[in-house]
Design a protein around this motif. Sequence first.
Motif, PDB file in Angstrom:
ATOM      1  N   LEU A 480       0.877  -1.172   0.000  1.00  8.08           N
ATOM      2  CA  LEU A 480       0.000   0.000   0.000  1.00  8.08           C
ATOM      3  C   LEU A 480       0.916   1.223   0.000  1.00  8.08           C
ATOM      4  O   LEU A 480       1.724   1.397   0.912  1.00  8.08           O
ATOM      5  CB  LEU A 480      -0.888   0.020   1.242  1.00  8.08           C
ATOM      6  CG  LEU A 480      -1.786   1.249   1.376  1.00  8.08           C
ATOM      7  CD1 LEU A 480      -2.856   1.278   0.287  1.00  8.08           C
ATOM      8  CD2 LEU A 480      -2.454   1.299   2.746  1.00  8.08           C
ATOM      9  N   ARG A 482       1.255   4.980   0.443  1.00  8.20           N
ATOM     10  CA  ARG A 482       0.572   6.191   0.921  1.00  8.20           C
ATOM     11  C   ARG A 482       1.283   7.374   0.286  1.00  8.20           C
ATOM     12  O   ARG A 482       2.502   7.474   0.359  1.00  8.20           O
ATOM     13  CB  ARG A 482       0.646   6.250   2.448  1.00  8.20           C
ATOM     14  CG  ARG A 482      -0.194   7.351   3.049  1.00  8.20           C
ATOM     15  CD  ARG A 482      -0.520   7.089   4.516  1.00  8.20           C
ATOM     16  NE  ARG A 482      -1.404   5.938   4.668  1.00  8.20           N
ATOM     17  CZ  ARG A 482      -1.125   4.891   5.447  1.00  8.20           C
ATOM     18  NH1 ARG A 482      -0.009   4.839   6.129  1.00  8.20           N
ATOM     19  NH2 ARG A 482      -1.972   3.891   5.539  1.00  8.20           N
ATOM     20  N   TYR A 501      -0.907  -3.682   2.342  1.00  4.79           N
ATOM     21  CA  TYR A 501      -2.348  -3.443   2.269  1.00  4.79           C
ATOM     22  C   TYR A 501      -3.073  -4.537   3.045  1.00  4.79           C
ATOM     23  O   TYR A 501      -2.898  -5.729   2.759  1.00  4.79           O
ATOM     24  CB  TYR A 501      -2.846  -3.437   0.808  1.00  4.79           C
ATOM     25  CG  TYR A 501      -4.355  -3.363   0.754  1.00  4.79           C
ATOM     26  CD1 TYR A 501      -4.992  -2.125   0.789  1.00  4.79           C
ATOM     27  CD2 TYR A 501      -5.137  -4.509   0.748  1.00  4.79           C
ATOM     28  CE1 TYR A 501      -6.379  -2.039   0.798  1.00  4.79           C
ATOM     29  CE2 TYR A 501      -6.525  -4.444   0.762  1.00  4.79           C
ATOM     30  CZ  TYR A 501      -7.140  -3.214   0.793  1.00  4.79           C
ATOM     31  OH  TYR A 501      -8.509  -3.139   0.812  1.00  4.79           O
ATOM     32  N   ARG A 563      -1.338  -0.931  -4.262  1.00  2.60           N
ATOM     33  CA  ARG A 563      -2.499  -0.056  -4.120  1.00  2.60           C
ATOM     34  C   ARG A 563      -2.004   1.265  -3.574  1.00  2.60           C
ATOM     35  O   ARG A 563      -0.912   1.344  -3.027  1.00  2.60           O
ATOM     36  CB  ARG A 563      -3.510  -0.692  -3.174  1.00  2.60           C
ATOM     37  CG  ARG A 563      -4.174  -1.882  -3.797  1.00  2.60           C
ATOM     38  CD  ARG A 563      -5.386  -2.305  -2.994  1.00  2.60           C
ATOM     39  NE  ARG A 563      -6.281  -3.055  -3.846  1.00  2.60           N
ATOM     40  CZ  ARG A 563      -6.657  -4.317  -3.607  1.00  2.60           C
ATOM     41  NH1 ARG A 563      -6.220  -4.951  -2.535  1.00  2.60           N
ATOM     42  NH2 ARG A 563      -7.490  -4.925  -4.419  1.00  2.60           N
ATOM     43  N   ASP A 565      -2.984   5.065  -1.440  1.00  3.14           N
ATOM     44  CA  ASP A 565      -3.884   5.731  -0.510  1.00  3.14           C
ATOM     45  C   ASP A 565      -3.615   7.213  -0.648  1.00  3.14           C
ATOM     46  O   ASP A 565      -2.477   7.663  -0.485  1.00  3.14           O
ATOM     47  CB  ASP A 565      -3.554   5.219   0.907  1.00  3.14           C
ATOM     48  CG  ASP A 565      -4.496   5.793   1.943  1.00  3.14           C
ATOM     49  OD1 ASP A 565      -5.619   6.211   1.570  1.00  3.14           O
ATOM     50  OD2 ASP A 565      -4.113   5.841   3.126  1.00  3.14           O
ATOM     51  N   LEU A 571      -7.971  12.405  -3.710  1.00  2.00           N
ATOM     52  CA  LEU A 571      -8.794  11.365  -4.335  1.00  2.00           C
ATOM     53  C   LEU A 571      -9.989  12.005  -5.041  1.00  2.00           C
ATOM     54  O   LEU A 571     -10.377  11.613  -6.141  1.00  2.00           O
ATOM     55  CB  LEU A 571      -9.265  10.350  -3.276  1.00  2.00           C
ATOM     56  CG  LEU A 571      -9.932   9.085  -3.814  1.00  2.00           C
ATOM     57  CD1 LEU A 571      -8.981   8.264  -4.678  1.00  2.00           C
ATOM     58  CD2 LEU A 571     -10.462   8.198  -2.669  1.00  2.00           C
ATOM     59  N   ALA A 592      -9.042   1.949  -6.156  1.00  2.00           N
ATOM     60  CA  ALA A 592      -8.626   2.739  -4.986  1.00  2.00           C
ATOM     61  C   ALA A 592      -9.848   3.009  -4.099  1.00  2.00           C
ATOM     62  O   ALA A 592      -9.762   2.947  -2.876  1.00  2.00           O
ATOM     63  CB  ALA A 592      -7.978   4.043  -5.435  1.00  2.00           C
ATOM     64  N   SER A 595     -10.842  -0.543  -2.602  1.00  2.00           N
ATOM     65  CA  SER A 595      -9.928  -1.059  -1.576  1.00  2.00           C
ATOM     66  C   SER A 595      -9.968  -0.162  -0.351  1.00  2.00           C
ATOM     67  O   SER A 595      -9.757  -0.634   0.766  1.00  2.00           O
ATOM     68  CB  SER A 595      -8.511  -1.219  -2.126  1.00  2.00           C
ATOM     69  OG  SER A 595      -8.020  -0.010  -2.630  1.00  2.00           O
ATOM     70  N   GLY A 596     -10.269   1.119  -0.542  1.00  2.00           N
ATOM     71  CA  GLY A 596     -10.475   2.021   0.601  1.00  2.00           C
ATOM     72  C   GLY A 596     -11.692   1.572   1.404  1.00  2.00           C
ATOM     73  O   GLY A 596     -11.672   1.564   2.638  1.00  2.00           O
ATOM     74  N   ARG A 599     -10.813  -1.360   3.450  1.00  2.00           N
ATOM     75  CA  ARG A 599      -9.974  -1.021   4.616  1.00  2.00           C
ATOM     76  C   ARG A 599     -10.782  -0.300   5.679  1.00  2.00           C
ATOM     77  O   ARG A 599     -10.281   0.005   6.748  1.00  2.00           O
ATOM     78  CB  ARG A 599      -8.833  -0.096   4.189  1.00  2.00           C
ATOM     79  CG  ARG A 599      -7.709  -0.812   3.474  1.00  2.00           C
ATOM     80  CD  ARG A 599      -6.645   0.192   3.059  1.00  2.00           C
ATOM     81  NE  ARG A 599      -6.073   0.831   4.210  1.00  2.00           N
ATOM     82  CZ  ARG A 599      -5.796   2.130   4.296  1.00  2.00           C
ATOM     83  NH1 ARG A 599      -6.056   2.928   3.289  1.00  2.00           N
ATOM     84  NH2 ARG A 599      -5.257   2.618   5.383  1.00  2.00           N
ATOM     85  N   SER A 601     -11.939   2.788   5.235  1.00  2.00           N
ATOM     86  CA  SER A 601     -11.674   4.230   5.212  1.00  2.00           C
ATOM     87  C   SER A 601     -12.552   4.970   4.202  1.00  2.00           C
ATOM     88  O   SER A 601     -12.560   6.183   4.170  1.00  2.00           O
ATOM     89  CB  SER A 601     -10.191   4.490   4.936  1.00  2.00           C
ATOM     90  OG  SER A 601      -9.829   3.955   3.685  1.00  2.00           O
TER      91      SER A 601
END
Length: 895
Positions: A480, A482, A501, A563, A565, A571, A592, A595-596, A599, A601
């Motif tokens: 992941l 960031r 991730y 991936r 973040d 975003l 994105a 997968s957010g 997670r 988020s």
Amino acid sequence: MRMRALILSSLLASGAAVAKEEGVPTGKLPADVAPLHYALHLTVDPRRDRFDGEARIRVRLAKASDHVWLHAQQMNIRAARVTDAAGATSDAQAVAHADGGVLEVRFAHRLAAQEVELAFDYDAPFNGQLEGVYKVKVGDDAYAVTQMEPVSARLAFPGFDEPRFKVPFDLALTVPVQDVAVANTRPLREEKSADAKWKTIAYATTPPLPTYLVAFAVGPWDVAEAAPIPPNAVRKSALPLRAIGPRGSKDKLAWALEVAPAIVKFYEDYTAQPYPFDKLDLLGAPDFSAGAMENAGLIIYRDAYLLTDAHSAADHYRSVFNIEAHEIAHQWYGDLVTVPWWDDIWLNEAYATWGQAKATSALRPEYHADLESLEARLYAMANDSLLSTRKIRQPILGRGDIETAFDSITYQKGAAVLAMFERWVGEDTFRKGMREYLASHAFGSGSSDDLIASLTQASGKGDAFAKGMRSFLDQPGVPLVRSELACNAGKATLKLAQSRYLPYGVLSKDAPRWGVPVCARFGRGGGSDAQCFLLERPEQQFDVAGSCPDWYLPNADARGYYRFDLAADDLGRLGAAAAKLSAPEQLVYADAVDSGFRRGSVSAGALLDAMPPLAGADMPQVATALLGRYEWIREHLADAATRPALDAWVTRLYAPRLVRLGWRRKDGEPGTDTAMRTRIAEFLAMVVRDPATRAELAKQGRAALALDGGGKPDLTRADADLLVTALKVTVQDGGEPAFDAAQGAFEADRDTTERYALLGALGATRDPALGARARDYGLSAAVQIGEMGRLYEAQADEPENRAALWQWLTQHFAAYRKRLPPFAQAWLPKTFSPGRCSVADADEMSAFLAPRAKDLIGGDRGLGQALEGIRQCGALREHVDRKALAEWVAAHAVK
Ligand SMILES: [Zn+2]
């Protein structure tokens, strides 16, 4: 049974003592004995239950010994002899050890280091699980087919059944005179028996091959011969080309033949190595465990993946092409250069997957191979997000590790890693390294380390390249990245940090570090440019060339296996600029968001908000990118109050497009329209259960099954691309008459693709009594081993069936398991996972399957992954705010 008797009697002699002394080599064979050449003569009549063989193996003993270890399994060895270098022959004792097929050949006395010949007379049964030499009956016809990879050659002949032993084979087959027999190489001679009932065919000596690439087939095959592929700058002589299928299939072989020459030429140009064998046969078997197998010079497919006709779905043509491109790629990657041991099997499969996408992009741009590979990669990333996932280069500790090595990590993650490093160093540089690797290991073995050495040298990037690549091979997981962009006085800097991730609720103590080539796209005004950075440390800062961008995407061209973040505003800006991205980049953007969400988020509302801008995309993969997550929200978060409103909302988003596309493929329409129609229709009919869509599909399905008159069933009455869904809808809504008609049509049908569609429809019934019939039917002799999965997967897709299906499995486990080929056994738990999404669901599955996992090859890994997926699902479901979802639904109600 005979095998058991053999083991017992030999142990009573002196077997136990030897085994104790030395230990039975259940992993790799000892290094001091190596085969040099095989001469095999097999007598194969597919109408019988067993076949006979004579095997002579020339072997080098590097040191003096009174025995050798090799492999043979479920084989009745009638006689074993050894002939020494001086030509003296003596009887030897063949002693079977262990269930895995280790054979000990004991000499009458100790032999000095030298070359000897081992000879065996044996007979063996045709295998019942589509491995080794097995037979398939179609009506009155019987076929014998082989599948040796990974460790099933030991069911066909005694040998050194490991990929590092590459030696020439001389094969002869004695078969009924009316049958067609094919093998890896061209036939040299044919002789009839005195009674004219048998013929014996001797084939040309093969180039050095590992045992797992030896293949042959016997039966009443149809053979379609094409013009030989002409010589070119790389290959000096013309290459004979044929396609082979079950009796009556000749016309359906034409298309696979037509596309083969360009594929062969593509790889010859790329590798600068001629096609390595003396002919190319493409054979479609009426039952087969995998999709296809890259045997040297004789590729064997499930016939459904080779045959086409005027009524085949557009998607079917695309998969036939893709699989052909994959298997032909293997003739270089895997066959010409072979990995020494199974821990490097990713090389074969990743290459073929990566090469296939390359060939398809070049030869069939309309198939959009880039998007297809990306979808497959995102699927692999979902697997790779489990803590119980494999590494690409996983140590091999047993048979289960070998069989489960053929998963999405090996194929898709492996291919993605190749593509990412190719993007970083440039295509020409990468090709230079690839060519060097193939040239220096041709007709021999090459390992991951050999490949990394060749590529590193070509790359000119030194150790950073090798370290980066190894970081993806030798540790599991998806990085992941960031990413934070800072702008100061018009200059931009990018701060990148890496971690693993992990989905919501999953914690890991490990802090893996990768060498990630991060390529980012920076948008300014109407244009954009890409820049690459190597992220090696946990956190690094990079200067961005040019002025401060308006938006950026940290995965330019969607080639990175990671991936990302982004801060919420970044975003958002990226989402607003989505129309400026390429289709693969749009898909990465959708991932994105998804997968957010996984997670924890990104909220359910934010995910749903991301759908409308994508829904109108030209490419079906982009337009439908978030439908899988929609289905999850609908099933696991929505309730009786919110579900209808959500469905109305999503139907309004997609149904108008489906109506505009129409209910049948139009002449000459773009493949993207066809795929869009297929995907949206399936989603609306099966997930949302939209009555209008189902009514249209039922019209087609009822006509196909002749439910309203019209004579016999004829599946070509339905649109080819919508057939699978149309039949499911028809059986679900048409009750027993529709179920009976589908079953009758299935039993009368010899076309494997149509049979798959009909089996899926039988499995999809939601009627409890018909469901019970369907489940039992899947285990009957009417359903072939390689096709029964279609039925049970369709059962599990329908929430109404799941409880009864599970109950049924607990009662029929032994019978079900017995029919599963070795390849498929590890993934049994996954077939029964759909809908399970809580700790209690995982516990129920575990209570039954954990004690039985050891009866499944690779079962522990398959069960571990299934249980982890179920628990992850449950954790996310607990986490997502349902009240916020209800508010979102209320605010978006369709009026
Ligand atoms: Zn493959």
